[in-house]
Design an enzyme around this catalytic site. Structure first.
Site: not given
Ligand code: AHR
Length: 664
Positions: A51, A250, A381-382
């Protein structure tokens, strides 16, 4: 009298024996059956999630040493110093660099016009990413584009300097002509320095236009020119990852839709890639990093290539028309979603398509005519809520109809339970989703208490991707979180539960993966680095113990017919490695006391040889560090097994892997 003494002695002996008997710890009688494979362990079981957070890409894995090399940051001179030109007092006597907007190239819009007025010593300095890590004796590739604008600048000198201003390596270039040209030089460093800077000085007077001022170590991963930082990829390689999820997180979603990650802008010539502010730059007021941008020098091609290098399945995650719901939560209307879906279809073509296809040809032009064999694709993603489900469905229909073999990863929101999670899972079951991504950033206790989390999951529903997890020593997103032994041991205990459920848990990855010690936003992280060095945390070694001992088949291991899920502080899982003919047992003891074990191997014959890998430590707060990078890390030894029964005492607070060689 003699009789009394004798009976006293007998009594004392009996008491002593009694207390001896009491002092003997109970022996835990474990049984593992090697003849029955409960499930296959997927080669993707233990992977990594890269990430772009914590300066993991620019300033980290991507080995470029110049920050803002093409002057495209919002404040275009960010990272550049002109010590002899005081802009505020307009003391521009020595010279001045001014940003000029270029009409020709939309991706690389700015360049710097340097005007040198006299011999007063105009300097242009790049500060690097919290400095530049320079190694004595190493070679550095310097390159830039330039065009003489007016006057007579006859030389440009590039010095690597220490914080005290000592020159530790140099190269000079003679610029020629009024047309843009590409120039190169090599710098050999004569000293090691963690916080070096690059100073540029000029010979003669006049004006020169400059752009893409770049400096890379020659010693990159696989020796690729302008490539990746070797020590960091080596740490990743050590994990033997089954997949590489990228690029977030994110950042995929963006705080706004305009600032989402767009893979098409990250491929092709590096100079054409459009810079983007990183979503993490000012996310946390307590960890501001306003100079955090994405140059995309590490773009989708490089991620695919890295996956290939690591022998990991590439797993890109794409935005699905929803900006981060923790930020704006901006939505693309359903009737305007097509370009987003087309991005997904084009990505599959970029990865797998023929060299004659529009996007396959881009890949081929970048030097990879062979397909990357993309199999997995994440949608969102989330994300959470009905708006996600509608968008996921639209993506799914389009991708399934054109690429039925691509396995889609869907999300279940940011939390491992609660309303959004329950809703997401119900919907994914209804949609027959293939793999659902779950995220959990929780206290260490949660991990110890949740080793049975997947025991009750529906065996006929979607499979699970434990895509982001890490024990938080203080609280989620707390800057005080530490990668300590307590957290790592709790993760090791929890992971026995992932492994025991390998029939439905098919992919797992710790998060986040990397952090620059001077420029991070989020802790804990699996790997820490500065400009010169890097180390794996204790959590890294826990991951490594699992991924390097993943095995091929899940076996049953039990005590009194029950799985070991925390009773008496003990956790266990077992697999066999069919190809190597080995039984692999993972045991975690979170208790304060040692445990005596007697492990009976059923359904096969142990040869006698056993390799042991042990992580132990008394201090739950212990951490690995730059000074002591392997304070807690696996220690290997050998033991033996007789009569198919392994008798062992495992220390308090320990994680052990036993590799038991079997007879044919
Ligand atoms: O890993 C940090 C963050 O945690 C990531 O970007 C997100 O997917 C999660 O909220």
């Amino acid at each position: 009298m003699k009789k009394i003494i004798t009976s006293c002695a007998l009594m004392l002996t009996a008491i002593a024996m009694g207390s001896l008997v009491q002092a003997q710890p109970a022996v835990h009688k474990l049984e593992v059956d090697v003849s029955k494979s409960v499930a296959s362990i997927q080669p993707t079981m233990y992977g990594i999630f890269f990430e772009d957070i914590n300066f993991a890409a620019d300033g980290g894995l991507y080995a470029e040493l110049i920050k803002n090399r093409s002057f495209e940051f919002t404040l275009p001179l960010t990272g550049w110093l002109q010590p002899n030109s005081d802009r505020h007092s307009l003391n521009l006597a020595s010279g001045m660099g001014t940003i000029i907007k270029s009409e020709d190239n939309p991706a690389d819009r700015n360049f710097l016009r340097v005007e040198v007025n006299n011999d007063a010593g105009y300097q242009l300095i790049n500060e690097g990413f919290r400095g530049m890590g320079i190694q004595a004796g190493a070679l550095y590739d310097l390159s830039f584009e330039a065009a003489l604008y007016q006057g007579a600048i006859s030389g440009v000198t590039f010095d690597l300097i220490s914080p005290e201003g000592k020159v530790i390596g140099s190269t000079s270039v003679t610029p020629q002509g009024n047309n843009w040209k590409y120039y190169e030089g090599t710098i050999t460093a004569n000293a090691t320095e963690e916080k070096a800077q690059l100073r540029i000085t000029f010979t003669g007077k006049g004006a020169i236009d400059m752009d893409m001022i770049s400096l890379f170590p020659q010693d990159t991963w696989m020796g690729r020119k302008k490539g990746l930082r070797k020590d960091l990829v080596q740490l990743l390689d050590g994990l033997n990852p089954g997949f590489l999820r990228f690029p977030g997180g994110c950042i995929v979603e963006g705080r706004t839709l305009a600032r989402r990650y767009q893979w098409k802008k990250t491929v092709g010539p590096v100079t054409d890639r459009t810079m983007l502010v990183n979503r993490w730059n000012t996310e946390f007021a307590h960890r501001l990093t306003p100079d955090y941008y994405q140059s995309f020098g590490l773009g989708f091609f490089e991620y695919f290539q890295l996956s290939e290098d690591l022998g990991a399945e590439p797993m890109p995650i794409l935005g699905c028309g929803m900006a981060c719901q923790f930020n704006t939560g901006e939505l693309v209307p359903m009737d305007e979603l097509d370009p987003y879906i087309q991005d997904a279809l084009d990505l599959i073509e970029f990865a797998n398509g023929s060299v004659n296809s529009p996007w396959g040809s881009v890949r081929a032009d970048m030097g990879h005519p062979e397909p990357f064999n993309l199999k997995y694709l994440g949608i969102g993603n989330e994300q959470w809520g009905p708006e996600y489900i509608r968008r996921y469905e639209a993506f799914e229909q389009a991708i399934r109809s054109q690429y039925p073999d691509i396995v889609l990863i869907s999300g279940s929101g940011p939390f491992p339970d609660g309303e959004h999670f329950e809703f997401g899972w119900e919907e994914m079951k209804r949609l027959n989703a293939e793999i659902v991504d779950e995220h959990y950033y929780r206290a260490p206790e949660w991990f110890r208490e949740n080793a049975t989390r997947y025991d009750s999951y529906d065996r006929n529903g979607p499979k699970v991707f434990a895509g982001e997890y890490a024990a938080q020593s203080v609280a989620i997103a707390s800057p005080d979180n530490r990668n300590n032994w307590n957290c790592a041991l709790s993760e090791a205990a929890f992971m026995t539960g992932l492994e025991r459920n390998a029939d439905i848990v098919v992919m797992t990855s710790y998060a986040p993966l990397m952090a620059h010690a001077d420029a991070w936003q989020w802790t804990p992280d699996l790997i820490w680095f500065n400009n010169l060095a890097s180390y794996g945390t204790i959590n890294y070694y826990v991951q490594k113990m699992y991924s390097n001992n993943a095995g091929t088949d899940l076996l049953n291991i039990s005590e009194g017919g029950e799985a070991l899920t925390g009773k008496n502080g003990l956790y266990a899982s077992a697999v066999k490695d069919e190809a190597k003919g080995e039984l692999i047992v993972k045991l975690v003891n979170v208790a304060d006391t040692a445990k005596s074990l007697s492990l009976a191997v059923k359904g096969g014959k142990a040869s006698g040889e056993v390799m042991v890998y042990a992580m132990t430590g008394d201090n739950p707060d212990a951490v690995n560090s730059f000074e002591n990078p392997q304070l807690i890390s696996p220690v290997s030894s050998k033991t033996t097994i007789a009569k198919n029964t392994l008798e062992e005492t495992i220390p308090p607070h320990s994680f052990l892997v036993y590799r038991i060689k079997m007879k044919d």
